[in-house]
Design a protein around this motif. Structure first.
Motif, short mmCIF file in Angstrom:
data_model
loop_
_atom_site.label_atom_id
_atom_site.label_comp_id
_atom_site.label_asym_id
_atom_site.label_seq_id
_atom_site.Cartn_x
_atom_site.Cartn_y
_atom_site.Cartn_z
N HIS A 17 -6.21 0.65 17.69
CA HIS A 17 -5.66 1.20 16.35
C HIS A 17 -6.13 2.62 15.88
O HIS A 17 -5.95 2.84 14.69
N HIS A 18 -6.82 3.16 16.73
CA HIS A 18 -7.45 4.60 16.23
C HIS A 18 -7.33 5.54 17.63
O HIS A 18 -7.50 4.67 18.78
N THR A 19 -7.42 6.80 17.66
CA THR A 19 -7.46 7.57 18.61
C THR A 19 -8.71 8.43 18.77
O THR A 19 -8.79 9.12 19.77
N PHE A 20 -9.44 8.61 17.48
CA PHE A 20 -10.44 9.58 17.57
C PHE A 20 -12.00 9.33 18.25
O PHE A 20 -12.95 9.86 18.19
N GLY A 21 -11.85 7.98 18.65
CA GLY A 21 -12.95 7.51 19.53
C GLY A 21 -14.33 7.29 18.96
O GLY A 21 -15.12 7.02 19.66
N MET A 63 0.73 -0.93 -0.01
CA MET A 63 0.13 -0.22 0.13
C MET A 63 0.86 1.29 0.00
O MET A 63 1.99 1.27 0.59
N ASN A 64 0.41 2.45 -0.66
CA ASN A 64 1.16 3.50 -0.61
C ASN A 64 0.94 4.58 0.66
O ASN A 64 -0.17 4.81 0.85
N MET A 65 1.75 4.15 1.58
CA MET A 65 1.41 4.80 2.84
C MET A 65 1.47 6.39 2.63
O MET A 65 0.94 7.02 3.53
N LYS A 66 2.02 6.89 1.93
CA LYS A 66 1.98 8.27 1.67
C LYS A 66 0.53 8.92 1.66
O LYS A 66 0.43 10.12 2.11
N ASN A 67 -0.22 8.03 1.05
CA ASN A 67 -1.84 8.75 0.84
C ASN A 67 -2.26 8.78 2.36
O ASN A 67 -3.29 9.43 2.52
N ILE A 68 -1.70 7.94 3.20
CA ILE A 68 -2.33 8.08 4.48
C ILE A 68 -1.56 8.68 5.67
O ILE A 68 -1.90 8.85 6.71
N ASP A 69 -0.06 9.08 5.42
CA ASP A 69 0.54 9.56 6.54
C ASP A 69 -0.05 10.45 7.47
O ASP A 69 0.16 10.64 8.46
N ASN A 70 -0.80 11.74 6.81
CA ASN A 70 -1.59 12.63 7.50
C ASN A 70 -2.51 12.18 8.40
O ASN A 70 -2.93 12.94 9.45
N TYR A 71 -3.06 10.90 8.40
CA TYR A 71 -3.97 10.45 9.14
C TYR A 71 -3.42 9.43 10.36
O TYR A 71 -4.35 8.81 10.95
N ILE A 72 -2.29 9.11 10.20
CA ILE A 72 -1.68 8.17 11.32
C ILE A 72 -0.63 8.91 11.95
O ILE A 72 0.23 9.65 11.72
N ASP A 73 -0.69 8.75 13.18
CA ASP A 73 0.22 9.24 14.22
C ASP A 73 1.51 8.37 14.43
O ASP A 73 1.76 7.45 13.75
N LYS A 74 2.55 8.94 15.21
CA LYS A 74 3.65 8.13 15.37
C LYS A 74 3.61 6.98 15.95
O LYS A 74 4.75 6.25 15.88
N ASP A 75 2.57 6.59 16.35
CA ASP A 75 2.55 5.15 16.89
C ASP A 75 1.62 4.24 15.85
O ASP A 75 1.54 3.13 16.45
#
Length: 89
Positions: free
Chosen positions: A55-59, A1-13
């Motif tokens: 695996h997510h932080t926005f609840g 998968m092209n992770m660049k497309n989702i980098d803005n949506y994933i935190d450092k963890d």
């Protein structure tokens, strides 16, 4: 998968921190999330919820669970007792 497309949506963890507005980005996030589920394994709704929560932080695990099912990345029995990852073949 092209992770660049989702980098803005994933935190450092590696957790999903934002639900994207664009359809393609949403699908890429779901593909990223479904990687946490094994093939040939049945999950209870509680187990699915816990995996998504981890695996997510926005609840909003309800949103993510529903999207995984609607996009046919996870399936479930009619009564919601069993969930499983859909084989990509």
């Amino acid at each position: 998968m092209n992770m660049k497309n989702i980098d803005n949506y994933i935190d450092k963890d590696g957790k999903i921190k934002i639900w994207p507005s664009k359809h393609e980005s949403k699908y890429q996030i779901l593909l990223y999330l479904v990687e946490n589920f094994e093939y040939n394994h049945f999950y209870t709704e509680k187990e699915v919820n816990m995996i998504i929560k981890d695996h997510h932080t926005f609840g909003d695990f309800f949103l993510l669970r529903r999207e995984l099912i609607e996009k046919k990345l996870l399936k479930r029995t009619d009564d919601g007792a069993k969930y499983w990852r859909v084989d990509s073949n």
